[in-house]
Design an enzyme around this catalytic site. Structure first.
Site, PDB file in Angstrom:
ATOM      1  N   SER A 196       0.831  -1.202   0.000  1.00 39.85           N
ATOM      2  CA  SER A 196       0.000   0.000   0.000  1.00 39.85           C
ATOM      3  C   SER A 196       0.864   1.249   0.000  1.00 39.85           C
ATOM      4  CB  SER A 196      -0.844  -0.014   1.271  1.00 39.85           C
ATOM      5  OG  SER A 196      -1.445   1.231   1.464  1.00 39.85           O
ATOM      6  N   TYR A 231      -1.850   0.221  10.260  1.00 38.99           N
ATOM      7  CA  TYR A 231      -2.064  -0.480   8.997  1.00 38.99           C
ATOM      8  C   TYR A 231      -0.855  -0.313   8.069  1.00 38.99           C
ATOM      9  CZ  TYR A 231      -3.480  -1.164   4.191  1.00 38.99           C
ATOM     10  OH  TYR A 231      -3.506  -1.554   2.877  1.00 38.99           O
ATOM     11  N   LYS A 280       2.032  -3.126   6.548  1.00 42.50           N
ATOM     12  CA  LYS A 280       2.455  -3.324   5.152  1.00 42.50           C
ATOM     13  C   LYS A 280       3.968  -3.115   5.019  1.00 42.50           C
ATOM     14  CE  LYS A 280      -1.408  -4.579   3.382  1.00 42.50           C
ATOM     15  NZ  LYS A 280      -1.579  -5.923   2.826  1.00 42.50           N
TER      16      LYS A 280
HETATM   17  N1  UFG Z   1     -13.176   9.764   3.976  1.00 47.73           N
HETATM   18  C1  UFG Z   1     -14.174  10.631   4.357  1.00 47.73           C
HETATM   19  N2  UFG Z   1     -15.433  10.118   4.571  1.00 47.73           N
HETATM   20  C2  UFG Z   1     -15.715   8.795   4.412  1.00 47.73           C
HETATM   21  C3  UFG Z   1     -14.684   7.924   4.006  1.00 47.73           C
HETATM   22  C4  UFG Z   1     -13.426   8.443   3.806  1.00 47.73           C
HETATM   23  O1  UFG Z   1     -13.963  11.826   4.527  1.00 47.73           O
HETATM   24  O2  UFG Z   1     -16.875   8.393   4.621  1.00 47.73           O
HETATM   25  C5  UFG Z   1     -11.839  10.318   3.707  1.00 47.73           C
HETATM   26  C6  UFG Z   1     -10.743   9.680   4.553  1.00 47.73           C
HETATM   27  O3  UFG Z   1     -10.637  10.313   5.797  1.00 47.73           O
HETATM   28  C7  UFG Z   1      -9.538   9.876   3.645  1.00 47.73           C
HETATM   29  C8  UFG Z   1     -10.112   9.756   2.223  1.00 47.73           C
HETATM   30  O4  UFG Z   1     -11.520  10.018   2.366  1.00 47.73           O
HETATM   31  O5  UFG Z   1      -9.029  11.166   3.790  1.00 47.73           O
HETATM   32  C9  UFG Z   1      -9.952   8.381   1.629  1.00 47.73           C
HETATM   33  O6  UFG Z   1     -10.385   7.452   2.596  1.00 47.73           O
HETATM   34  P1  UFG Z   1     -10.662   5.913   2.293  1.00 47.73           P
HETATM   35  O7  UFG Z   1     -11.152   5.315   3.571  1.00 47.73           O
HETATM   36  O8  UFG Z   1     -11.518   5.772   1.092  1.00 47.73           O
HETATM   37  O9  UFG Z   1      -9.240   5.363   1.903  1.00 47.73           O
HETATM   38  P2  UFG Z   1      -7.860   5.431   2.697  1.00 47.73           P
HETATM   39  O10 UFG Z   1      -6.972   6.408   1.973  1.00 47.73           O
HETATM   40  O11 UFG Z   1      -8.019   5.638   4.143  1.00 47.73           O
HETATM   41  O12 UFG Z   1      -7.339   3.957   2.569  1.00 47.73           O
HETATM   42  C10 UFG Z   1      -7.425   3.237   1.359  1.00 47.73           C
HETATM   43  C11 UFG Z   1      -7.305   1.742   1.665  1.00 47.73           C
HETATM   44  C12 UFG Z   1      -5.953   1.424   2.218  1.00 47.73           C
HETATM   45  C13 UFG Z   1      -4.884   1.990   1.309  1.00 47.73           C
HETATM   46  C14 UFG Z   1      -5.096   3.468   1.126  1.00 47.73           C
HETATM   47  C15 UFG Z   1      -4.102   4.149   0.252  1.00 47.73           C
HETATM   48  O13 UFG Z   1      -8.317   1.366   2.601  1.00 47.73           O
HETATM   49  O14 UFG Z   1      -5.835   0.038   2.327  1.00 47.73           O
HETATM   50  O15 UFG Z   1      -6.380   3.652   0.534  1.00 47.73           O
HETATM   51  O16 UFG Z   1      -4.292   5.570   0.433  1.00 47.73           O
HETATM   52  F1  UFG Z   1      -3.679   1.808   1.875  1.00 47.73           F
END
Ligand code: UFG
Length: 333
Positions: free
Chosen positions: A116, A140, A144
């Site tokens: 990731s 997390y 990785k």
């Molecule tokens: N977010 C919101 N509201 C939501 C969901 C997410 O504001 O309802 C924000 C999060 O805080 C973050 C962004 O949108 O800033 C993206 O969040 P995601 O949960 O969609 O994805 P993440 O970046 O946290 O994580 C995902 C995968 C990981 C991977 C990562 C790489 O879950 O496994 O992308 O950036 F490592």
């Protein structure tokens, strides 16, 4: 035969579909904690098993002639990992060690590993290349990073061949609408926005609008799941043909979108208006994660083909066709 751990999950099921289309023989190992039995094609051997159970995974290598492993089975929620690191270290690290040991015992040498961009933490550069120092800021991301290190060490000592694929933010669904994203609970941005626009959630929560970005919300590089698994296919073929080994590649598009931009795109495509609620920043979230994709293009000869609109269209299509997600089967998944 290719062993796909986590092959009943969101990304794993798309991988299985593509492998079958390319005439690979596939076997799936999945504990169905997040995956769905209904996403597994009927003719594909499926083993319900847990990587934390060394015997269960060892038996798979005894029974099947496995040439390579594609390892997707892991927990992947940044936010959750901050509150439940034990779950992440057990499933992602101990599970990996059991898998690697079973591979060693069976003399299986080829591994494609789902890593990731979370390994980079809060990167100093706007476009992250693979040489960027790995300083994860969430449990997390650390699982990785440690996994990458364990694989590197096993490779040096035991001759394991591997390619590490560092995903950016995966979204969208396969074009035929039969498989898609169905996480329970869902924490990812795009499905949450679409679920809200579909009337399944009363609002969309945005975690933090005070980040040092253009509109104050986090910027991510979203990649279509179909592109992502195609990148894996290229990596697998290069590994099996001994053209590439002991490498890491970013799988992203090189283009960043803020959360607000994603919400606007979803509104345009679905022709619905979102109700936004702002909340505190979510722990573990870096402000800006966008890939430098040059190495994958140069060495894997792979480049993402789909745009944000395609991801949203395909995800929306999946959600409209499956308003309640996958059907529940006798395993309760
Ligand atoms: N977010 C919101 N509201 C939501 C969901 C997410 O504001 O309802 C924000 C999060 O805080 C973050 C962004 O949108 O800033 C993206 O969040 P995601 O949960 O969609 O994805 P993440 O970046 O946290 O994580 C995902 C995968 C990981 C991977 C990562 C790489 O879950 O496994 O992308 O950036 F490592």
């Amino acid at each position: 035969m290719i062993l796909v751990t986590g092959g009943a999950g969101y990304i794993g099921s798309h991988m299985v579909k593509l492998l079958l289309e390319h005439n690979y023989e596939v076997i799936i190992f999945d504990n169905l904690s997040m995956g769905h039995r209904a996403s597994v094609p009927e003719h594909v051997p499926f083993i319900k098993g847990d990587l934390n159970n060394h015997d269960q995974i060892t038996q798979v290598f005894k029974k099947y002639a496995i040439k390579a492993v594609m390892h997707f089975a892991a927990n992947c929620y940044v936010g959750e990992s901050v509150n439940h690191p034990q779950k992440y270290y057990h499933n992602n690290i101990i599970g990996l060690i059991h898998l690697l040991d079973a591979m060693r015992e069976a003399n299986v040498k080829n591994l494609i590993f789902s890593s990731s961009c979370a390994v980079y933490g809060r990167p100093p550069k706007r476009l992250i290349d693979e040489k960027t120092v790995r300083e994860p800021i969430s449990p997390y991301g650390r699982t990785k990073f440690f996994s990458e290190k364990i694989i590197e060490d096993y490779s040096m000592a035991y001759g394991l061949n591997y390619i590490l694929l560092r995903y950016f933010n995966v979204a969208g669904a396969d074009g035929d609408g039969k498989i898609g994203e169905d996480h329970k609970p869902e924490t990812h941005l795009i499905p949450n926005i679409l679920r809200h626009l579909q009337g399944k959630q009363k609002e969309i929560t945005i975690f933090g609008n005070d980040y040092p970005t253009t509109d104050g919300t986090c910027i991510r590089d979203y990649i279509h799941v179909t592109d992502l698994v195609e990148g894996h296919l290229y990596a697998l073929s290069n590994l099996l043909h001994k053209k590439l080994n002991r490498e890491a590649y970013n799988l992203g598009t090189g283009r960043g979108y803020s959360i607000l931009e994603v919400v606007q795109k979803c509104e345009l495509i679905t022709r619905k208006k979102a109700l936004i609620q702002y909340k505190e920043r979510r722990p573990g979230d870096p402000p800006h994660l966008v890939a430098n994709t040059r190495k994958a293009l140069k060495e894997l000869k792979w480049k993402a083909r789909f745009e944000m609109d395609d991801m949203i269209h395909s995800a929306w299509h999946w959600f409209l066709k499956h308003p309640d997600g996958y059907p529940i089967d006798k395993d309760g998944r």
